[in-house]
Design an enzyme around this catalytic site. Structure first.
Site, PDB file in Angstrom:
ATOM      1  N   PRO A 105       0.828  -1.207   0.000  1.00 46.93           N
ATOM      2  CA  PRO A 105       0.000   0.000   0.000  1.00 46.93           C
ATOM      3  C   PRO A 105       0.868   1.266   0.000  1.00 46.93           C
ATOM      4  O   PRO A 105       1.888   1.313   0.691  1.00 46.93           O
ATOM      5  CB  PRO A 105      -0.796  -0.118   1.305  1.00 46.93           C
ATOM      6  CG  PRO A 105      -0.743  -1.570   1.673  1.00 46.93           C
ATOM      7  CD  PRO A 105       0.536  -2.106   1.125  1.00 46.93           C
ATOM      8  N   GLY A 109       3.317   4.132   5.334  1.00 49.27           N
ATOM      9  CA  GLY A 109       4.418   3.796   6.234  1.00 49.27           C
ATOM     10  C   GLY A 109       5.005   2.423   5.997  1.00 49.27           C
ATOM     11  O   GLY A 109       5.724   1.891   6.837  1.00 49.27           O
ATOM     12  N   LEU A 110       4.702   1.842   4.829  1.00 55.15           N
ATOM     13  CA  LEU A 110       5.223   0.495   4.553  1.00 55.15           C
ATOM     14  C   LEU A 110       6.400   0.505   3.578  1.00 55.15           C
ATOM     15  O   LEU A 110       6.835  -0.546   3.121  1.00 55.15           O
ATOM     16  CB  LEU A 110       4.095  -0.406   4.026  1.00 55.15           C
ATOM     17  CG  LEU A 110       3.120  -0.878   5.107  1.00 55.15           C
ATOM     18  CD1 LEU A 110       1.859  -1.460   4.494  1.00 55.15           C
ATOM     19  CD2 LEU A 110       3.776  -1.924   6.006  1.00 55.15           C
ATOM     20  N   GLY A 111       6.880   1.699   3.280  1.00 57.07           N
ATOM     21  CA  GLY A 111       8.091   1.780   2.462  1.00 57.07           C
ATOM     22  C   GLY A 111       7.895   1.430   1.005  1.00 57.07           C
ATOM     23  O   GLY A 111       8.811   0.924   0.362  1.00 57.07           O
ATOM     24  N   SER A 112       6.696   1.714   0.455  1.00 59.62           N
ATOM     25  CA  SER A 112       6.439   1.282  -0.921  1.00 59.62           C
ATOM     26  C   SER A 112       7.432   1.907  -1.915  1.00 59.62           C
ATOM     27  O   SER A 112       7.921   1.223  -2.814  1.00 59.62           O
ATOM     28  CB  SER A 112       5.005   1.593  -1.336  1.00 59.62           C
ATOM     29  OG  SER A 112       4.800   2.982  -1.391  1.00 59.62           O
ATOM     30  N   ALA A 114      10.545   3.015  -1.413  1.00 66.51           N
ATOM     31  CA  ALA A 114      11.890   2.431  -1.271  1.00 66.51           C
ATOM     32  C   ALA A 114      11.908   0.994  -1.789  1.00 66.51           C
ATOM     33  O   ALA A 114      12.913   0.545  -2.350  1.00 66.51           O
ATOM     34  CB  ALA A 114      12.331   2.472   0.188  1.00 66.51           C
ATOM     35  N   ALA A 115      10.794   0.280  -1.629  1.00 63.56           N
ATOM     36  CA  ALA A 115      10.751  -1.117  -2.093  1.00 63.56           C
ATOM     37  C   ALA A 115      10.775  -1.172  -3.625  1.00 63.56           C
ATOM     38  O   ALA A 115      11.491  -1.984  -4.211  1.00 63.56           O
ATOM     39  CB  ALA A 115       9.508  -1.808  -1.555  1.00 63.56           C
ATOM     40  N   ASP A 156      14.193   3.624   5.637  1.00 67.66           N
ATOM     41  CA  ASP A 156      13.437   2.774   4.706  1.00 67.66           C
ATOM     42  C   ASP A 156      14.368   2.003   3.774  1.00 67.66           C
ATOM     43  O   ASP A 156      14.288   0.776   3.667  1.00 67.66           O
ATOM     44  CB  ASP A 156      12.496   3.620   3.836  1.00 67.66           C
ATOM     45  CG  ASP A 156      11.227   4.011   4.565  1.00 67.66           C
ATOM     46  OD1 ASP A 156      11.270   4.060   5.812  1.00 67.66           O
ATOM     47  OD2 ASP A 156      10.204   4.277   3.905  1.00 67.66           O
TER      48      ASP A 156
END
Ligand code: PMV
Length: 340
Positions: A105, A109-112, A114-115, A156
């Site tokens: 998402p 705050g899930l680092g999308s 950077a991922a 991140d």
């Protein structure tokens, strides 16, 4: 029909256990990868003279980069590709199709961001048979993170590129952590965005006005991060839960919570979680709840009935740590030949 070289690489999401915001002011933070969600990048050879096309399915974005002229310097995806090609010593005159997609998402705050960048760096480097260490991947991803976030602490890109629990202090070599006992977390999504850049900017303005108060809260948060590190390594999840609760209270004092975040935190604790707090920039985004196997279903129900849009479960197990500096990006990507 011919065969073309295709390389695929992935990267997980991340969640901050404790220390967000204070980490921007030099205090430590602890974050863990979230392997239940991931970003994927595919790099394939394109026809001669076609340049580089980046297709971002989930962002509805399609970019065409041709030649050294006119490359968009403010686009995080283009920046990631350019930085990687330059770093591995290649010309930007390539003919490639790069496709990115992600089930992480966005702005929660899930680092999308950077991922996606990490998957791209890994895939581009591996496509040209270049091996990069997690530290090198992390540094390249940081370039793109600056375009997303302005002044990111770097947590991140660090936790995602290393894919390990990390004890992070800005400007210092990150320390990957050995987990003493399996950590079970539920991530409750408010469904409301948490615009990191704007929230970090708002905290900066408050900090300028009340520097003494903010610094002392950051000190307390830093102390919590240090103790969480210890309890994580010792497997003392009861202590970790208490520390997460304390951290949430301090984030409330910094005006980073919201009525919905507070309700989710309370619901998780009432449902039996050992601790719960907002995670990431705040004012929206996620809460995290530390659970045991036994209370997990009840906490999940409690989060959903208190208004969570969805709940993602993740685990960090003792077996996951290792020596990340020895693990090169080439091993994390798969190269294939596909018929076209
Ligand atoms: O929204 P997230 O998880 O990327 O949170 C950012 C964490 C902050 O500490 C608020 C900012 C940063 O750069 O570390």
């Amino acid at each position: 029909m011919g065969l073309r070289q295709v390389t695929v690489a992935y990267a997980p999401g991340k969640i901050i256990l404790v220390g967000e915001h204070a980490v921007v002011y030099g205090r430590p933070a602890v974050a863990v990868p979230v392997t239940q969600v991931r970003a994927q990048a595919t790099v394939g050879d394109a026809g001669k003279g076609q340049g580089i096309t980046i297709v971002a399915t989930d962002l509805g974005q399609r970019l065409l980069l041709r030649g050294e002229e006119g490359w968009p310097s403010e686009d995080p995806l283009a920046t990631t590709v350019i930085a990687t090609l330059k770093y591995v010593g290649l010309s930007l005159e390539q003919d490639l199709t790069i496709t990115v997609k992600s089930d992480i998402p966005i702005a929660r705050g899930l680092g999308s961001g950077a991922a996606v960048s990490t998957a791209m760096v890994r895939a581009v480097a591996a496509h040209f048979s270049r091996n990069l260490s997690p530290q090198e991947v992390s540094q390249l991803v940081y370039e793109a993170e600056r375009l997303h976030h302005g002044t990111p602490s770097g947590i991140d890109n660090t936790v995602i590129a290393h894919e390990r629990p990390v004890y992070f202090v800005q400007g210092q070599t990150p320390q990957t952590l050995a987990v003493g006992r399996t950590l079970r977390l539920l991530i409750g999504d408010t469904g409301e965005p948490s615009p990191t850049k704007a929230v970090v900017g708002a905290v900066r303005r408050q900090w300028r006005r009340s520097q003494g108060r903010y610094e002392s809260i950051f000190d307390e948060i830093g102390e919590i991060a240090l103790r969480v590190r210890r309890s994580l390594e010792e497997g003392d999840i009861a202590e970790m839960g208490r520390l997460m609760n304390e951290n949430h209270q301090l984030l409330r004092e910094l005006d980073l919570s919201s009525p919905l975040l507070d309700s989710l935190v309370t619901a998780a604790r009432d449902g039996g979680a050992l601790g719960a707090k907002l995670s990431g920039a705040g004012r929206g985004g996620n809460v995290i709840a530390l659970v045991t196997e036994e209370v997990r279903p009840e906490v999940e129900r409690a989060l959903l009935s208190a208004g969570a849009e969805r709940v993602i479960g993740t685990e960090v197990s003792p077996g996951r740590e290792g020596s990340p500096s020895m693990e090169m990006s080439g091993k994390l990507a798969r190269r294939d030949r596909r018929a076209v």
